[in-house]
Design an enzyme around this catalytic site. Structure first.
Site, mmCIF file in Angstrom:
data_model
loop_
_atom_site.group_PDB
_atom_site.id
_atom_site.type_symbol
_atom_site.label_atom_id
_atom_site.label_comp_id
_atom_site.label_asym_id
_atom_site.label_seq_id
_atom_site.Cartn_x
_atom_site.Cartn_y
_atom_site.Cartn_z
ATOM 1 N N GLU A 98 38.403 42.347 34.463
ATOM 2 C CA GLU A 98 39.642 41.559 34.439
ATOM 3 C C GLU A 98 39.374 40.176 33.854
ATOM 4 O O GLU A 98 38.352 39.550 34.139
ATOM 5 C CB GLU A 98 40.213 41.407 35.856
ATOM 6 C CG GLU A 98 40.675 42.721 36.467
ATOM 7 C CD GLU A 98 41.441 42.509 37.764
ATOM 8 O OE1 GLU A 98 41.880 41.360 38.031
ATOM 9 O OE2 GLU A 98 41.598 43.482 38.518
ATOM 10 N N GLU B 221 36.789 39.078 37.175
ATOM 11 C CA GLU B 221 35.992 39.940 38.040
ATOM 12 C C GLU B 221 35.853 41.305 37.378
ATOM 13 O O GLU B 221 36.549 41.627 36.418
ATOM 14 C CB GLU B 221 36.651 40.120 39.418
ATOM 15 C CG GLU B 221 37.987 40.843 39.368
ATOM 16 C CD GLU B 221 38.613 41.038 40.738
ATOM 17 O OE1 GLU B 221 38.000 40.612 41.736
ATOM 18 O OE2 GLU B 221 39.710 41.612 40.799
ATOM 19 N N ASN C 54 35.805 45.373 38.655
ATOM 20 C CA ASN C 54 35.933 46.380 39.701
ATOM 21 C C ASN C 54 35.189 47.631 39.246
ATOM 22 O O ASN C 54 35.457 48.150 38.154
ATOM 23 C CB ASN C 54 37.398 46.713 39.970
ATOM 24 C CG ASN C 54 38.106 45.575 40.680
ATOM 25 O OD1 ASN C 54 37.919 45.379 41.864
ATOM 26 N ND2 ASN C 54 38.893 44.806 39.940
ATOM 27 N N PHE D 256 58.200 39.299 51.508
ATOM 28 C CA PHE D 256 57.307 40.418 51.209
ATOM 29 C C PHE D 256 56.427 40.797 52.399
ATOM 30 O O PHE D 256 55.309 41.281 52.237
ATOM 31 C CB PHE D 256 56.434 40.112 49.974
ATOM 32 C CG PHE D 256 57.222 39.910 48.724
ATOM 33 C CD1 PHE D 256 57.616 40.986 47.957
ATOM 34 C CD2 PHE D 256 57.598 38.633 48.324
ATOM 35 C CE1 PHE D 256 58.361 40.796 46.799
ATOM 36 C CE2 PHE D 256 58.352 38.439 47.175
ATOM 37 C CZ PHE D 256 58.737 39.516 46.411
#
Length: 421
Positions: free
Chosen positions: A30, A43, A45, A103
């Site tokens: 990312e 980062e 993943n 949310f």
């Protein structure tokens, strides 16, 4: 904002990073993109991301299959040159989170869960990755994601329009969910123009999401559709069995449609193919569709364009949800509308001296006792839901007069946790 040059540069940086550490397997790097088009590593993943269906839709590569084959020691069956990009894809995550409550997580039973059909829709394609079912329970113990709704189309505009229609067709009842919010984003000027940033929610909804206020054109389209639907319902009611002979009620042509604080006087002229709804200012809207009373999804055509609405029943009209808006639509005779304008508005109850549970969850800790004087911002209790602990704080200075819950209690939305003087 993604140009071929920027995509190549990001791809090169990602593969160089993976090669430098000898990484083998599926992975996602990312980056953050700045206004000057420079990008920065965020980062990595070591897995596929939630967004992998977007890549699959535009490349035709089954990333999950490739991941499993590589993990099994097999070589990749493709090279970078084999990866071609075709069209545009969009993904919306459907979450059991209530956008009207900041949310916060929502739990409960899915009393209705009807995703749009996967496959062709208009000029695009719909894909829905999900793991829940109608009648299933959304509990407080797991991640709140319910589905990943994806659309593909040859152009970005067509992909957005396909997504709008897919979202309007997605029926979810029994829990709070973010469908209204993501539907609102699909119509937001910044999203349409491709000018989204990580500060989007903070900038566009600083006071929180409060639903969508429809413009005049969309409002009139829904008003016309509801007038036509009401005519169908009235004809059915007029033909109910058990009426007196020679006393059949005639359905009139003049109606008043009230919604979103406005009302429109309309006249309906119906034929075998649909209805022409004429407004008092002379505007005419052509409506057709096969909706019948009891259907919870109305697929209408309004002036040649599709209009999909989720339909519920309210006294004297419909509860309509479409394009992120939720409306109570009342369709009345002119005399009924005249009398309705004289009715007083119901005043909401005063809950300013109550601490209400904002979500279904487990009380982890109560931080105050009865008789305590609390200050603005002071922690009152902690509620746990969907792997997150939420600290509820005092909104103003006051004295705790009664505590109705204790650590270990499971509460529903709006249960009273404590009361203040």
């Amino acid at each position: 904002v993604m140009s071929p040059q920027l995509r190549d540069a990001m791809g090169s940086a990602a593969t160089e990073a993976a090669s430098a550490i000898g990484y083998l397997g599926a992975g996602t790097v990312e980056f953050l993109l700045a206004e000057d088009r420079n990008f920065y590593f965020l980062e990595m993943n070591t897995r596929l991301q939630v967004e992998h269906p977007v890549t699959e839709l535009i490349t035709g590569v089954d990333l999950v299959e490739q991941m499993i084959r590589v993990a099994n020691g097999e070589p990749l069956t493709i090279t970078q040159d084999d990866v071609k990009i075709n069209g545009w894809a969009i993904e919306n995550r459907l979450y059991a989170e209530d956008p009207y409550r900041g949310f916060l997580p929502s739990i409960g039973r899915l009393t209705r869960y009807r995703p749009p059909a996967e496959g062709p829709l208009g000029s695009g394609i719909v894909r829905n990755d999900t793991g829940v079912f109608e009648g299933g329970e959304i509990s407080m113990y797991y991640d709140p994601m319910i589905a990943k709704l994806c659309t593909w189309a040859p152009t970005r505009g067509e992909a957005i329009e396909t997504m709008r229609n897919a979202l309007d067709s997605f029926e979810v009842e029994g829990i709070g969910h973010n469908l209204p919010f993501v539907a609102a984003v699909m119509d937001h000027p910044k999203f349409i123009a491709g000018e989204m940033t990580t500060a989007f929610i903070e900038e566009e909804y600083p006071e929180g999401f409060e639903g969508v206020t429809l413009g005049d054109v969309a409002l009139r389209n829904i008003a016309a559709a509801c007038a036509a639907m009401n005519r169908v319902a009235e004809i059915r009611r007029a033909r109910i069995s058990g009426t007196l002979d020679n006393h059949e009620r005639r359905v009139g042509e003049e109606w008043n449609v009230a919604l979103q604080g406005q009302d429109f006087d309309v006249t309906i002229a119906a034929d075998h193919d649909g209805s022409t709804v004429r407004f008092a200012d002379g505007t005419e809207i052509r409506v057709s569709g096969d909706w019948t009373p009891g259907d919870q999804l109305a697929r209408m055509t309004v002036n040649g364009d599709p209009l999909v609405m989720k339909v519920g029943k309210v006294s004297g009209g419909f509860r309509i949800r479409s394009r992120g808006a939720e409306l109570k639509v009342h369709v009345r005779t002119p005399r009924q509308a005249e009398l309705a304008r004289m009715m007083p508005e119901k005043v909401a109850p005063d809950t300013s001296k109550l601490l209400l549970c904002p979500m279904p969850g487990l009380i982890v800790k109560i931080d105050v006792e009865e008789g305590d004087e609390v200050q603005e911002g002071q922690a009152l209790c902690t509620v746990e839901a969907m792997k997150m602990e939420n600290i509820l704080r005092a909104e103003r200075r006051g004295t705790v007069t009664k505590i109705n819950a204790a650590a270990g209690d499971s509460l529903a939305v709006d249960d009273v946790i404590m009361e203040f003087e």
